[in-house]
Each structure stands twice: as structure tokens, then as C-alpha cells.
Motif scaffolding. Structure first.
Motif, PDB file in Angstrom:
ATOM      1  N   ILE B 250       0.935  -1.448  -0.045  1.00 42.07           N
ATOM      2  CA  ILE B 250      -0.147  -0.008   0.266  1.00 42.07           C
ATOM      3  C   ILE B 250       0.962   1.112   0.224  1.00 42.07           C
ATOM      4  O   ILE B 250       0.332   2.504  -1.004  1.00 42.07           O
ATOM      5  CB  ILE B 250      -0.975   0.292   1.423  1.00 42.07           C
ATOM      6  CG1 ILE B 250      -1.591  -1.478   1.362  1.00 42.07           C
ATOM      7  CG2 ILE B 250      -1.666   1.317   1.179  1.00 42.07           C
ATOM      8  CD1 ILE B 250      -2.694  -1.670   0.367  1.00 42.07           C
ATOM      9  N   GLY B 251       1.629   1.480   0.769  1.00 41.63           N
ATOM     10  CA  GLY B 251       2.689   2.087   1.336  1.00 41.63           C
ATOM     11  C   GLY B 251       3.478   2.513  -0.369  1.00 41.63           C
ATOM     12  O   GLY B 251       3.534   3.818  -0.976  1.00 41.63           O
ATOM     13  N   SER B 252       3.989   1.478  -0.598  1.00 43.34           N
ATOM     14  CA  SER B 252       4.670   1.646  -2.581  1.00 43.34           C
ATOM     15  C   SER B 252       3.292   2.597  -3.461  1.00 43.34           C
ATOM     16  O   SER B 252       4.018   2.916  -4.602  1.00 43.34           O
ATOM     17  CB  SER B 252       4.994   0.343  -2.631  1.00 43.34           C
ATOM     18  OG  SER B 252       5.885  -0.890  -1.708  1.00 43.34           O
ATOM     19  N   PHE B 253       2.184   2.313  -3.268  1.00 39.32           N
ATOM     20  CA  PHE B 253       1.564   2.585  -4.359  1.00 39.32           C
ATOM     21  C   PHE B 253       0.985   3.721  -4.236  1.00 39.32           C
ATOM     22  O   PHE B 253       1.610   4.304  -4.977  1.00 39.32           O
ATOM     23  CB  PHE B 253      -0.083   1.534  -3.825  1.00 39.32           C
ATOM     24  CG  PHE B 253      -1.203   2.347  -4.490  1.00 39.32           C
ATOM     25  CD1 PHE B 253      -1.159   2.138  -6.152  1.00 39.32           C
ATOM     26  CD2 PHE B 253      -2.234   2.648  -3.803  1.00 39.32           C
ATOM     27  CE1 PHE B 253      -2.539   3.177  -6.620  1.00 39.32           C
ATOM     28  CE2 PHE B 253      -3.147   3.251  -5.024  1.00 39.32           C
ATOM     29  CZ  PHE B 253      -3.229   3.740  -5.724  1.00 39.32           C
ATOM     30  N   LEU B 254       0.748   4.140  -2.426  1.00 39.10           N
ATOM     31  CA  LEU B 254       0.589   5.578  -2.401  1.00 39.10           C
ATOM     32  C   LEU B 254       1.924   6.286  -3.183  1.00 39.10           C
ATOM     33  O   LEU B 254       2.435   7.358  -3.748  1.00 39.10           O
ATOM     34  CB  LEU B 254       0.994   5.877  -0.819  1.00 39.10           C
ATOM     35  CG  LEU B 254      -0.914   5.660  -0.420  1.00 39.10           C
ATOM     36  CD1 LEU B 254      -0.597   5.701   0.844  1.00 39.10           C
ATOM     37  CD2 LEU B 254      -2.212   5.872  -1.125  1.00 39.10           C
TER      38      LEU B 254
END
Lengths: 519, 317
Positions: B250-254
């Protein structure tokens, strides 16, 4: 009696690429349902032998027989399948995973594509109950104490169907009380039909717990006995070939002025929690202040604060009157501080470099060893040769790689470097952990000598025998606080110390205040 | 300034953010899986370049964009395996091996392009195909959201889906847990019979596979041709995104979305009369600034933690 052996290792020979013969035609056998001690100095080859049994290393010669049939433990996976489990000295757990997740790692129960965590939790609970090893399956391993982690390790091996359990120096990190608990758990395991190989340095534990003992020295077996038939002195003689006096002879300390003064020190740990909670103490010239405590009660962070390895959150540390709060490590060292770190392979030595380069690491920029542009090879060689002799470092030459030496000799390299700078203040953090009796004795005596030459020594050790033998005065740390101060360490018993270390007893602030000599 | 705002607050801009985020997101997820296994894959740039060309060539030869994609994915997986072979079997340093792969990819793709298309710059002489765009029924009727979210390339949707797939894989499946264990404490993994090298090899192969979707998207979706060095540093930006995202899906996506924003911005600003060279710099400057801010924030957090811990001298509750 070849028939009563459950597991038999025959003529095991292991030569490392560097030419060290770790195991030389070793014959070792254990019977079903016994607790069998394997003792020997560091570098005697017992770890290697067990690593071969557990499939972490391969032997060049020899075979392993389990219940009469030959097995080939080429990897831990196969060893586990053969019912052999190992609890390592350094825990083999994944900190960010829970207890249950660590239990099932590698043999995960599945529900469709995903891990069946509910089953893992249930199984962990059931197993913990059966062997009376209390653990919380949902707790994250990184927050557990050493004693609990060890239980998880034992459970992990049992979960994988281990019938033979290898325990590599399991008591090295435990308090007397935790050790007692472990022993009763191990006896229960034995009663339920498991077989245990117990590696240890501590001979009274071997006497107390084990049925038989095998002694190794220099890669060979020196004999196997019923523990009832031998005394610790006998074992010790076979281990090192001479009678080791583990008591340190020293005169009463003659403390002088204050060298290290710690006031209201607060330190954080890696997780951002308060690990040292406002401690104050002082160490004077010519005395050894022991800091006892179960590991993980703030000692590590305390040492990091005093040596400048981590930032101080609050409070003040002064050395010879100078505040070190804002000083770099080099400046702190220049004040006459030396540091024997707990983790010698990370902070103590560069293992791919030579002994000579390692002992030079803190003095390469001194004019004695470096001219205006180039180093002075002859002076450096003289230094390393002198230190190798003085500290009896067993090596082929000062140009040998440090990584090739045994644990005890690596520690001697660290000690040789640190002590050769005329230290005013010595921070010794677990100075003899996991090293052989001979090196231990040598380092302990050297610490006392330096004390007599007016160095101030702060000794952090989880080895009760060591803190009690060496310290002049003693403080106990529990959960980041000082819970006890003993002005005369020789008047304290192990049992009493254990009560403070486990937080069962707690001195009054006035009593503890005695460790601050002057404001 | 007014022009500037007019550019940002349009549905086209929102659409283009997602469009340019796609390759960065694939590459960031690819970085994640290898990073979690303890083998950082900096060959993503090269892998994307190789697979972009592979997709173009095979879609031309097979007359099928899907077969082109399939070949790109196979090629990417193989390249990831090749890196694994260099690092895990031949024991080369993983960074050096990856640098070599990146250089090989840059020169090698031009060489192959010249051999086949007779051009050293662009594949326009080949009749390569692109993957379809998908209009999502109902969604495309909604004002504002519709034009932003609907009508993207099929791989853009797959990239978004991959975030959740990766989350499920890394946290819920046995293999995911093994990858995390190997990355965090290889000795512990080894001691329970998990093959460390095998797991890392699988992670690198997966990394190559995921990156290849990003590569294929570049030449079969983002644009409809291959041109030399067309990935233009996206494989490296993705590494920064993965780090900023704290190695979580999720962090990488953001973080990818953030870099995608700046990438889109640099595209849009070319419409204004900002010098092209300056505009092209933006995504990279954003990467550097992003990393600096990220580190500064972490440092700041550490300082605040120290102060907080120093203040409360009373025992913790």
C-alpha cells in the motif's frame, strides 16, 4: 555396548578450508531418553559436531546412524525430517512475526492458498500445554524476553517432530531462576521420551541436569562418562588439560577520584521505547563497578550512551569532568575511554582484516604509526607482534585474518587493542561471553591488573559468576532502572542477586543513591 | 500560474497521473518482492527495457498483443532468474550484476532493434500492437471520476489489482511469509529448512516477472512503439517509491502515485512554454526531494522520540 545407542556419529572428520581440523575422527553416541552433556572449550569442535548432525555443515568423513540405519543429514530440512531439532545459541526467530507464525515457518498449514493461522495458533497452544512451556501464540517475537524466546525455540523444534533436541548453551543468557525453570522443563521433556543433547560450559549444570557427559578437546573426544561418576574438577581437567582456577585473585580496591559520572541518563531502544529510565551512578579510578542484570534490561542502551554509539535522550554523562553528550566517539575515546563491545563480530573486529590491521584500528592516526603521508610498517609490525605475544593470541602470524581465529582469540584481539592505549575508563560489555576457559581467565586477570594500575572499570555482564568475582561494587539493572547497589560485591550471593535481577526485590532510593559519591 | 492550475485541475490530468503511474507501480512492486527477500533488484530498469522491446517484437511476429505480453513476461522472468543465477549461484555482487544487466539492456535493445527494424532509435517500422483499453460500464458515466478512472489500458487496472494481490501474497501465503523471513533473518529461515537461496531466487524471478508488465506497458500501452532507453529511469524511481513506501504494497502504491503525479506534471507543463529540458527534469528532482524529505522526516521523528522519551521521567503506564 553398541546396541543401546539411539544415535551414533562415527569417525566424523571435518577440516575447514582454512586448514583447521574441527573434528578429528570423532565417535559420539547417545541413548534414547537421556540428557547428554557435550562439553569442551570454545574451538574444541562441539558446535561443529552438532552443526554436522543438524545438517548445517558437511563432514569430509564419517557417518551418522539413527537406530542402526545410516542417515545423511545434508540440510537442516532432512535433519528435521529425521527427528532432530536444534535450539541455537543465537535464536533463530523472525522478530516481526508472531510466536505462532515462527512455529509454523517452513511447515505452514494451509487453507486454500493462504496460511491457516487459526490452526497454527491452536497447535501452538496445545503443544505449549503438553510440555508446560507457557507462551502466547499471538505475541510478536521481538517483544519477548530471552527466556520466552528460548521456550519458543524448543516448541518450534517439538512442533517439527523432534525427538532428539540439541541445545547449544541454553543457559548462557538465563538468570538462575529461569535456568531452574528450563531444567524442570527439560526433565519433563525427558520423561515424555525425548532425548536431549546439552552443550554447556557450566559444569555444575551438567552435574545437576545430565545423565552422561562427553568431553571434547581440540577436535577429539576425551571420553564419555556417567555424570554421577565424575566431579566437575575431573571434567575441567579433561577439557583444558589442567586445573583451571576460575576464581580471580585480587586485593581490595583502592578507589580514587571519579572518572565516569552518569546523571539521570535516559536512553531509547531501537523500538523507540524508554530502555534506560533515568539512572545515576559513578565509577572511580581503581575500582571495578559491576552491572548485573538479565539481558535486555537496559544494559545495552546504557553502554551505547556511555560510549557515544547512540544519542542520549536525557541526562548527562561526564568522563573526567567533561560532558560527552555532544561528543563524537573519537573524542570520547581520546578522553581515555576504551570499549569491549558485547557483539565482537559487529563492533569489535573487522573479521576479513588481519590481526595487525585490527589492533591498529584505533591508533592508525597516531604519529607513532603514521608519518606525514605514509604509515610506518615497521612500527606497526612491532606493535602487532608485541600484542600477539603479550595477549597470547593463538595465530600463525599477526597477518592472519581475524575471522579465522576461534572466539576466544578474536576477543583477545579486541582486548589487546583496547587495553593498549592506557585507558582511564574501561567499558567492558560481556567481555568473556562464549569464549573458552583459558581466554576467560586471561581477560579477567587483565581487567584486575588494569584496575590496580588505576583504571576505572565498568563491567556489564550477564554471567553472575563473572560480575561477582570481578566487581568491587555492584549495581543491578532491572527494566531500565537500578534496583540495587552493593558497595561490597563479595558480600552478595548469587541467589540474592537473582532476586534483584528478576525484580522480586528492590532497594530503597536511599540505598541505591549510595552509588553517587559526589554531586 | 493560472495556466498551471488549469492544467492540474482537469480530468485529463487525473487520467494521465494513473497512466504514468502504471509502470512505476509495477516496478515498485517488483522492487518490493525482492527487497523483502533481502536481495534488492536494481536491474528493474534494464528488465523493463528488455521486456518493452520483447513485447513489440513478438506482437509484430505473432500478430497478437497478448502473445507479445506473454513473451515479455517470460523474458522478464528469465532476466530476473539470470540476475539470481549471477548473484546466488556465481556469487557476484547483486548490485554490480544488476548494473551490468542495465547496461546490457540499454545497448542490447538498440542492437537488436537495429538488426530487426533497421533503426537505432525507434521501432516505428514494425507493425506492433497495443493492449486494449477498457471502458468500465457505469463508472464511465459518472462525472469527474469516470473520465479519470475509466478507459485505461488493461495493464493499468492490473497494476492497481496487483497492489492487493501483492499484499495478500506477502502477508497471507506461506511463500510470502517465507520471503519475509528470509529477508529479515536468513539464518532463522535456514534453520527451519527454508532454502534461503531458493527463496531469493524465486523472489528475483517474481520481481523480473512483475517488472515485465511495466516494460510491456511502456511499449504496448503508454505508447505504441519501442524507442531507445524509453524507460528513462522509471526502474530507479520505483526503487525510491518502494523505499518511501516502507516496503509495504500500500505504501509503495501511494509513493508511486506521488511520483506519477510529478511525471504527469512534467508532461502537462510541456504545453506551457516552460523549457522542455527543465520540465523533463521534474520527476527526477521530485525523486531526490522526496527521498530527502522522507529521510528528514524519519530523522525528525527520531529526534522527537528522543525528546519525548527524555521528558517523561515518570514510569510508563
Amino acid at each position: 555396548m553398541p546396541d543401546d545407542a539411539m544415535l551414533r556419529m562415527e569417525k566424523i572428520t571435518k577440516v575447514y578450508p582454512n586448514g583447521i581440523v574441527a573434528n578429528n575422527e570423532v565417535d559420539f553416541s547417545i541413548r534414547k531418553g537421556e540428557i547428554h552433556a557435550l562439553v569442551g572449550e570454545n574451538g574444541a569442535g562441539k558446535s561443529t559436531l552438532m552443526r554436522i548432525l543438524f545438517g548445517l555443515e558437511e563432514s569430509q568423513k564419517g557417518r551418522i546412524l539413527l537406530n542402526g540405519t545410516e542417515i545423511k543429514n545434508e540440510s537442516p530440512h532432512i535433519a528435521i525430517a529425521n527427528g532432530i531439532g536444534m535450539v541455537h545459541q543465537h535464536f533463530m526467530l523472525v522478530p516481526s512475526l508472531t510466536v505462532a507464525e515462527n512455529m509454523i515457518l517452513g511447515v505452514e498449514p494451509k487453507k486454500g492458498l493462504r496460511i491457516d493461522l487459526q490452526k497454527a495458533i491452536k497447535d501452538t497452544r496445545a503443544l505449549a500445554e503438553k510440555y508446560n512451556l507457557a507462551v502466547d501464540p499471538l505475541a510478536k517475537v521481538q517483544f519477548l524476553s530471552v527466556g520466552i524466546k528460548q521456550k519458543v525455540e524448543i516448541l518450534k523444534a517439538l512442533y517439527r517432530g523432534a525427538e532428539i533436541l540439541i541445545l547449544d548453551e541454553p543457559t548462557a543468557v538465563l538468570t538462575p531462576q529461569e535456568t531452574k525453570e528450563l531444567f524442570s522443563e527439560l526433565k519433563l521433556l525427558k520423561k515424555q521420551g525425548n532425548t536431549i543433547i546439552f552443550i554447556s560450559h557450566k559444569l555444575h549444570e551438567v552435574k545437576e541436569l545430565c545423565d552422561r557427559v562427553t568431553i571434547m578437546r581440540n577436535g577429539r573426544i576425551k571420553g564419555t562418562f556417567n555424570t554421577a561418576d565424575v566431579t566437575p574438577t575431573d571434567i575441567s581437567r579433561l577439557m583444558v588439560g589442567r586445573d583451571v582456577i576460575l576464581e580471580v585473585e585480587k586485593d581490595a580496591a583502592k578507589p580514587k577520584e571519579i572518572v565516569l559520572s552518569v546523571t539521570n541518563l535516559v536512553m531509547a531502544n531501537d523500538l523507540g521505547q524508554r530502555a534506560v529510565k533515568g539512572v545515576s551512578f559513578q565509577v572511580r579510578k581503581g575500582e571495578i563497578l559491576g552491572i548485573a542484570g538479565v539481558e535486555g534490561n537496559g544494559q545495552r542502551e546504557l553502554v551505547k550512551g556511555v560510549t557515544g554509539l547512540e544519542r542520549i535522550a536525557h541526562g548527562e554523562v561526564t568522563i573526567l569532568g567533561e560532558s560527552i553528550n555532544r561528543k563524537a566517539i573519537k573524542e570520547i575515546r581520546n578522553l581515555g575511554t576504551c570499549h569491549i563491545p558485547e557483539d565482537r563480530m559487529t563492533y569489535g573486529v573487522a573479521k576479513e582484516m588481519t590481526i595487525e590491521q585490527n589492533v591498529l584500528a584505533d591508533k592508525y592516526d597516531s604519529q607513532d604509526y603514521t608519518g606525514r603521508i605514509l604509515t610506518k610498517p615497521r612500527a606497526i609490525r612491532d606493535l602487532s607482534q608485541k600484542l600477539v605475544e603479550e595477549y597470547q593470541i593463538k595465530c600463525s602470524s599477526p597477518l592472519q585474518e581475524v575471522g579465522m581465529l576461534s572466539g576466544g582469540n578474536i576477543q583477545k584481539v579486541v582486548v589487546a587493542r583496547e587495553f593498549s592505549t592506557n585507558p582511564q575508563l574501561i567499558i567492558a560489555d560481556q567481555p568473556t561471553r562464549g569464549i573458552d576457559v583459558g581466554s576467560t581467565e586471561f581477560i579477567r586477570n587483565r581487567l584486575v591488573e588494569l584496575r590496580d594500575e588505576d583504571s576505572a572499570v565498568m563491567l556489564v555482564s550477564a554471567d553472575l559468576n563473572e560480575v561477582l568475582e570481578l566487581s568491587d561494587s555492584l549495581i543491578v539493572m532491572y527494566e531500565g532502572e537500578i534496583t540495587a547497589f552493593f558497595e561490597d560485591a563479595s558480600k552478595v550471593s548469587e541467589e540474592e542477586l537473582g532476586l534483584y535481577m528478576l525484580g522480586i526485590k528492590h532497594q530503597t532510593p536511599e540505598e541505591i543513591g549510595g552509588i553517587v559519591y559526589e554531586k | 500560474m493560472k495556466d498551471f492550475l488549469q492544467i492540474i485541475f482537469t480530468t485529463q490530468f487525473g487520467y494521465s497521473v494513473l497512466r504514468v503511474t502504471t509502470p512505476i507501480l509495477f516496478a515498485a512492486l517488483a522492487a518490493l518482492v525482492s527487497d523483502r527477500a533481502g536481495v534488492i533488484n536494481i536491474a528493474l530498469e534494464g528488465i523493463m527495457l528488455i521486456t518493452a522491446l520483447t513485447g513489440v517484437l513478438f506482437s509484430t511476429w505473432f500478430h497478437s498483443a497478448w502473445l507479445g505480453l506473454l513473451m515479455a513476461v517470460i523474458m522478464g522472468t528469465l532476466t530476473g532468474m539470470l540476475l539470481g543465477y549471477f548473484h546466488l549461484k556465481l556469487k557476484t555482487n547483486v548490485i554490480l550484476a544488476a548494473v551490468a544487466l542495465n547496461l546490457l539492456a540499454s545497448g542490447g535493445t538498440i542492437f537488436v532493434l537495429y538488426l530487426i527494424a533497421g533503426d537505432k532509435g525507434i521501432s516505428s517500422s514494425l507493425a506492433s500492437l497495443t493492449l486494449p483499453k477498457i471502458t468500465i460500464p457505469l463508472l464511465d458515466k459518472i462525472p469527474v471520476l469516470g473520465p479519470i478512472l475509466s478507459g485505461h489500458n488493461v495493464l493499468t487496472y492490473f497494476a492497481l489489482l496487483s497492489v492487493f494481490l501483492m499484499h495478500y501474497f506477502i502477508y497471507k501465503t506461506p511463500m510470502g511469509m517465507r520471503i519475509r523471513a528470509v529477508g529479515e533473518n536468513p539464518e532463522a529461515a535456514d534453520s527451519v529448512g527454508i532454502g534461503v537461496k531458493k527463496t531469493q531466487f524465486i523472489a528475483l524471478a517474481m520481481s523480473g516477472m512483475i517488472a515485465s508488465f511495466g516494460g510491456a506497458y511502456m511499449s504496448m500501452g503508454y505508447v505504441s512503439w519501442f524507442s531507445r532507453d524509453m524507460t528513462a529511469g522509471r526502474g530507479f524511481i520505483a526503487l525510491a517509491a518502494e523505499a518511501m513506501g516502507g516496503a509495504t504494497p500500500i505504501g509503495s502504491f501511494l509513493a508511486s502515485l506521488l511520483f506519477g503525479f510529478f511525471d504527469a506534471l512534467s508532461n502537462s507543463l510541456q504545453l506551457l512554454r516552460v523549457p522542455a529540458e527543465f520540465v523533463q527534469m521534474i520527476p527526477y528532482v521530485a525523486t531526490v526531494v522526496g527521498l530527502v524529505l522522507y529521510t528528514a522526516a524519519k530523522r525528525n521523528q527520531y529526534q522527537r522520540m528522543l525528546i519525548k522519551i527524555g521528558r517523561q521521567l515518570e514510569p510508563e503506564k
